[in-house]
Scaffold this motif. Structure first.
Motif, short mmCIF file in Angstrom:
data_model
loop_
_atom_site.label_atom_id
_atom_site.label_comp_id
_atom_site.label_asym_id
_atom_site.label_seq_id
_atom_site.Cartn_x
_atom_site.Cartn_y
_atom_site.Cartn_z
N THR A 1 -4.87 -72.71 -27.68
CA THR A 1 -3.50 -73.16 -26.31
C THR A 1 -3.88 -75.05 -26.96
N GLN A 2 -4.86 -75.67 -27.08
CA GLN A 2 -4.09 -77.01 -27.91
C GLN A 2 -3.82 -77.08 -28.03
N TRP A 3 -3.27 -76.21 -29.14
CA TRP A 3 -2.80 -77.24 -30.77
C TRP A 3 -1.19 -75.77 -31.01
N LEU A 4 -1.42 -74.96 -29.86
CA LEU A 4 -0.71 -73.99 -29.50
C LEU A 4 0.68 -74.65 -28.58
N PHE A 5 0.04 -75.51 -27.78
CA PHE A 5 0.82 -76.08 -26.54
C PHE A 5 1.09 -77.21 -26.87
N TRP A 6 0.60 -77.88 -27.27
CA TRP A 6 0.42 -80.01 -28.07
C TRP A 6 2.50 -79.87 -27.93
N ARG A 7 2.66 -80.86 -27.76
CA ARG A 7 4.47 -81.08 -27.83
C ARG A 7 4.16 -82.26 -27.76
#
Length: 160
Positions: free
Chosen positions: A52-58
């Motif tokens: 979640t955090q790394w996948l959806f980081w922008r």
């Protein structure tokens, strides 16, 4: 030599043009801190940090759009492990459900695509990542993603 099994042979993605692949190298998220965290080590401790955090980081640029499907891959080898640098573990597949319009943070929400859940943490791919880009349109690389192996159980730090 037997013919290689490609990801396309086992994973049917109906809308490949609406699909992206995120390659997680060491410390893609500023929230993680010091830039030396190995994604596979982080994933082994807490799947959700990577999924979640790394996948959806922008950072500045938007990477995904609502409705896109995203495959999350984590490099199995550490920087100094030459024999594993082209091995990637599929940790999740998510459909983007919401854009939160956040910069330098978690910008998206998504739901796991249950059709592929049997592969999460078990599917090891071989792919030589030759460019720095961490997110690719799946169509661009789909034919180059080779199935190295499917583990009998979720990856626990060892391939054997």
């Amino acid at each position: 030599m037997p013919e290689e099994i490609m990801l396309a042979d086992i994973m049917n993605i109906p809308e490949l043009g609406n699909t992206k692949v995120r390659f997680n190298l060491n410390n893609e998220s500023r929230e993680e801190g010091n830039g030396v965290n190995e994604p596979i080590e982080v994933w082994l401790k807490d799947h959700d940090v990577v999924n979640t955090q790394w996948l959806f980081w922008r950072y500045a640029n938007k990477l995904f759009k609502v409705g896109e499907v995203v495959l999350c891959l984590v490099r199995l080898g550490k920087k100094d492990e030459e024999d594993k640098k082209d091995l990637w573990l599929l940790t999740t597949v998510k459909k983007v459900t919401k854009d939160l319009d956040v910069e330098d943070g978690i910008n998206y929400e998504g739901e796991e695509v249950s059709a592929y859940a049997k592969y999460f943490g078990r599917l090891v791919l071989r792919y030589h990542k030759s460019k720095q880009t961490s997110v690719w349109n799946a169509e661009t690389i789909w034919d180059d993603l080779v199935v190295d192996r499917i583990l009998p159980a979720e990856y626990n730090g060892r391939l054997s």
